[in-house]
Motif scaffolding. Structure first.
Motif, short mmCIF file in Angstrom:
data_model
loop_
_atom_site.label_atom_id
_atom_site.label_comp_id
_atom_site.label_asym_id
_atom_site.label_seq_id
_atom_site.Cartn_x
_atom_site.Cartn_y
_atom_site.Cartn_z
N GLN A 183 0.83 -1.21 0.00
CA GLN A 183 0.00 0.00 0.00
C GLN A 183 0.87 1.26 0.00
O GLN A 183 0.42 2.34 0.37
CB GLN A 183 -1.00 -0.02 1.15
N GLN B 142 1.74 3.79 3.06
CA GLN B 142 0.78 4.83 3.44
C GLN B 142 0.05 4.38 4.71
O GLN B 142 -0.33 3.21 4.82
CB GLN B 142 -0.24 5.05 2.32
N SER C 119 -2.88 3.88 7.42
CA SER C 119 -4.32 3.64 7.44
C SER C 119 -4.89 4.69 8.39
O SER C 119 -4.98 4.47 9.60
CB SER C 119 -4.62 2.22 7.95
N ARG D 259 -8.38 -0.99 9.90
CA ARG D 259 -8.84 -1.01 8.51
C ARG D 259 -9.38 0.38 8.23
O ARG D 259 -10.39 0.79 8.81
CB ARG D 259 -9.93 -2.05 8.28
N GLU E 41 -9.77 3.82 1.87
CA GLU E 41 -9.05 3.39 0.68
C GLU E 41 -8.49 1.97 0.80
O GLU E 41 -7.54 1.62 0.14
CB GLU E 41 -7.96 4.39 0.33
N GLY E 42 -9.07 1.18 1.72
CA GLY E 42 -8.65 -0.21 1.87
C GLY E 42 -7.31 -0.41 2.56
O GLY E 42 -6.79 -1.52 2.59
N ARG E 43 -6.77 0.64 3.13
CA ARG E 43 -5.48 0.52 3.81
C ARG E 43 -5.65 -0.15 5.17
O ARG E 43 -6.70 -0.07 5.79
CB ARG E 43 -4.83 1.89 3.99
N LYS E 44 -4.57 -0.78 5.61
CA LYS E 44 -4.54 -1.43 6.91
C LYS E 44 -3.30 -0.93 7.66
O LYS E 44 -2.27 -0.66 7.04
CB LYS E 44 -4.43 -2.95 6.76
N GLN F 229 -2.82 -5.50 9.20
CA GLN F 229 -2.32 -6.40 8.16
C GLN F 229 -2.43 -7.85 8.60
O GLN F 229 -2.58 -8.75 7.78
CB GLN F 229 -0.85 -6.08 7.82
#
Length: 119
Positions: A17, A20, A22, A33, A36-39, A44
């Motif tokens: 990702q 970047q 979350s 979570r 933009e779907g980041r964790k 993770q």
């Protein structure tokens, strides 16, 4: 203990990702979570089927899950509280991708882990 498998999951996930965070700007906090779907680092390692939106306090009732909350769900049992916090800190306190990557490479060195090769 931070295992090589756990470290690989976290490192490669963050790398995928673009290092970047979350981060939810509206709430001004990092999330397991996020947008933009980041964790985050810990996010993770949360299997999709075990993730619950309550972990990120969607309703502002309980508070974001902490180490003890995960332990009650039999998650992250091999990590000490300090290691759990260290992984969170490396994600949450490094806004710049190069700084975050370096923080995780420092963790690898500290615990005798290998930085995984880029797939």
């Amino acid at each position: 203990m931070i295992t090589q498998e756990l470290f690989d999951t976290i490192y490669l996930g963050l790398q995928a990702q673009g290092w970047q965070r979350s981060f939810n700007a509206q709430r001004d906090l990092c999330m397991y979570r996020g947008p933009e779907g980041r964790k985050c680092a810990i996010g993770q390692a949360i299997p999709d089927d075990e993730y619950d939106r309550a972990m990120d306090d969607e309703d502002d009732d309980v508070g974001v899950f902490n180490y003890d909350d995960f332990h009650r769900r039999d998650m992250f049992l091999n990590l000490t509280k300090d290691q759990f916090s260290e992984l969170q800190y490396a994600h949450d306190n490094n806004d710049e991708p190069d700084e975050m990557r370096a923080a995780f490479e420092d963790i690898a060195g500290k615990y005798g882990l290998k930085v995984p090769a880029t797939p």
